[in-house]
Design a protein around this motif. Sequence first.
Motif: not given
Ligand code: HEM
Length: 180
Positions: A32, A35, A51, A55, A109, A143, A148
Amino acid sequence: MPWRDNPETYGWITRALHWGIAALILWQILGMVLRLALGRMPVVSLFVGLHQPLGATLFVLIAARLLWALAQRRRRPGHGRGPLARATRAGHVLLYALMVAVPALGLLRAWGNTRAFAPWGLPVFPARETEIAWATTLADRLHGELAWALTALILGHVVMALIHALHWCDGTLARMAGRR
Ligand code: HEM
């Protein structure tokens, strides 16, 4: 090395969960950060593409870790007494809470939106016709923010582990990373 924890050191199950989860969370956060820094590039797609399945895997591993920590709580090394020990315990409780909340919100989500969710080809949530707005809105709001906050807490955790190892030289890091 023992498989269970004892008052002197952590056993191999705790260590495998700790370092495995640490590596996967690092991968998620690094992806992230890249990105945000680079935008959509092939190297970033590798991270972003994994991701959601990673996740979901993390959610299962973290649930296992929480149950294992509860099972081992009377056996494992203590933090001592006093304000620093209380702060350490509070920091660890917060770490666990965020480690559960962040992937749980990602899954919320995935459950609430219209697309099917099948991490590693395993059908978890079917596609639906209408989005469940409260679920996707809550996840959209929290999320990323909590992820963060988790990143900041992990950085603090790493700094404290290094202070224990390099400044206080009290063997705290060795309980999780040493040979015993
Ligand atoms: C410990 C596990 C996880 C961590 C540390 C994590 C961390 C993050 C971070 C740092 C972001 C960026 C937020 C931003 O743009 O400000 C993000 C976005 C996102 N996460 Fe996670 N995440 C985790 C698990 C998951 C899971 C389980 C899912 C769905 C099954 C998921 C789906 C998403 C999606 C859809 C986004 C937005 C991505 C986009 O905008 O293209 N994440 N996550």
